[in-house]
Motif scaffolding. Structure first.
Motif, PDB file in Angstrom:
ATOM      1  N   UNK A  96      58.926  79.837  26.990  1.00  0.00           N
ATOM      2  CA  UNK A  96      57.425  79.800  27.667  1.00  0.00           C
ATOM      3  C   UNK A  96      57.933  79.164  29.040  1.00  0.00           C
ATOM      4  N   UNK A  97      57.424  80.086  29.963  1.00  0.00           N
ATOM      5  CA  UNK A  97      58.056  79.534  31.773  1.00  0.00           C
ATOM      6  C   UNK A  97      56.841  79.254  32.458  1.00  0.00           C
ATOM      7  N   UNK A  98      56.629  78.270  33.040  1.00  0.00           N
ATOM      8  CA  UNK A  98      55.373  78.018  34.024  1.00  0.00           C
ATOM      9  C   UNK A  98      55.729  77.021  35.115  1.00  0.00           C
ATOM     10  N   UNK A  99      55.071  77.132  36.140  1.00  0.00           N
ATOM     11  CA  UNK A  99      55.358  76.269  37.110  1.00  0.00           C
ATOM     12  C   UNK A  99      54.434  75.141  37.313  1.00  0.00           C
ATOM     13  N   UNK A 161      54.717  91.363  27.105  1.00  0.00           N
ATOM     14  CA  UNK A 161      53.907  92.171  27.857  1.00  0.00           C
ATOM     15  C   UNK A 161      52.532  91.449  28.216  1.00  0.00           C
ATOM     16  N   UNK A 162      51.917  90.523  27.238  1.00  0.00           N
ATOM     17  CA  UNK A 162      50.729  89.958  27.334  1.00  0.00           C
ATOM     18  C   UNK A 162      50.769  89.057  28.561  1.00  0.00           C
ATOM     19  N   UNK A 163      51.798  88.554  28.773  1.00  0.00           N
ATOM     20  CA  UNK A 163      51.677  87.775  30.359  1.00  0.00           C
ATOM     21  C   UNK A 163      52.404  88.283  31.277  1.00  0.00           C
ATOM     22  N   UNK A 164      52.166  89.530  31.424  1.00  0.00           N
ATOM     23  CA  UNK A 164      52.747  90.560  32.588  1.00  0.00           C
ATOM     24  C   UNK A 164      51.340  89.969  33.796  1.00  0.00           C
ATOM     25  N   UNK A 165      52.379  89.682  34.724  1.00  0.00           N
ATOM     26  CA  UNK A 165      51.597  89.163  35.965  1.00  0.00           C
ATOM     27  C   UNK A 165      51.164  90.560  36.897  1.00  0.00           C
ATOM     28  N   UNK A 166      49.872  90.416  37.298  1.00  0.00           N
ATOM     29  CA  UNK A 166      49.390  91.648  37.939  1.00  0.00           C
ATOM     30  C   UNK A 166      48.532  90.972  39.059  1.00  0.00           C
ATOM     31  N   UNK A 172      57.197  84.887  43.370  1.00  0.00           N
ATOM     32  CA  UNK A 172      56.679  83.688  43.531  1.00  0.00           C
ATOM     33  C   UNK A 172      55.977  83.278  42.163  1.00  0.00           C
ATOM     34  N   UNK A 173      55.130  84.125  41.455  1.00  0.00           N
ATOM     35  CA  UNK A 173      54.543  83.801  40.413  1.00  0.00           C
ATOM     36  C   UNK A 173      55.439  84.334  38.913  1.00  0.00           C
ATOM     37  N   UNK A 174      56.502  83.287  38.867  1.00  0.00           N
ATOM     38  CA  UNK A 174      57.297  83.725  37.565  1.00  0.00           C
ATOM     39  C   UNK A 174      56.874  83.243  36.310  1.00  0.00           C
TER      40      UNK A 174
END
Length: 184
Positions: A96-99, A161-166, A172-174
């Motif tokens: 799990x990766x978040x900034x 895939x559930x955490x795919x950024x759209x 930037x948003x990794x």
């Protein structure tokens, strides 16, 4: 008598694995569980018998074309994956990766619930495939394990895939949950 136009592949059955054939369904059972898989093709046959190195699964096709030859190799790989799965199992690890917004993950029934992804108010959900597939969440590590490589791999892919950024720049948003290790 050996025909010149017959192609045969063998998959030796390892110790600790019991196998049976129910019609065109191959059932493998071992210490990690049981897997069923249908092997159905009009020109190909599957059987269980004695070979040079003990019991083995035999895959055979008469007068194979290019596609049948390829399918024969694929079937042998599926049978070997079944043997490995019921003996040792398969495991995928995700991180799990978040900034900025901490992501909460939990397992509820047959779904993985992902909350607070990019600060969203609604929870994202990922389906757990296969009855024997287990998902464990420990801090920032999500572990998916089970005897069926396809169910384990598809569950890990569903979570990723559930955490795919759209709609945002992915450079930037990794944030997300990513597969980091495959054991199998």
């Amino acid at each position: 008598m050996v025909l010149a136009h017959r192609m045969v592949r063998h998959a030796p059955i390892p110790k600790g694995v019991s196998i049976r054939l129910e019609g065109s369904t191959l059932v493998a059972k071992g210490p990690k569980g049981e897997i069923r898989r249908v092997f159905s093709h009009p020109r190909m046959q599957i059987s269980i018998g004695e070979g040079d190195k003990g019991k083995e699964v035999t895959l055979m096709v008469d007068r194979p074309g290019r596609r049948e030859k390829a399918l024969l190799g694929t079937w042998r790989a599926h049978v070997n994956n079944m043997f490995r799965g019921v003996n040792q199992g398969f495991e995928y690890q995700l991180k799990v990766c978040y900034s900025h917004f901490p992501i909460k993950t939990a397992v509820k029934g047959t779904e993985v619930i992902i909350e607070n992804f990019l600060g969203e108010r609604f929870a994202r959900r990922a389906a757990i495939k296969g009855a024997a597939t287990k998902v464990a969440v420990k801090g920032e590590i999500v572990t998916v394990s089970g005897p069926d490589i396809e169910a384990v791999g598809q569950t890990a892919a569903n979570i990723e895939k559930a955490t795919n950024v759209r709609g945002f720049d992915i450079r930037v948003f990794q944030d997300g949950i990513y597969i980091t290790h495959k054991d199998g």
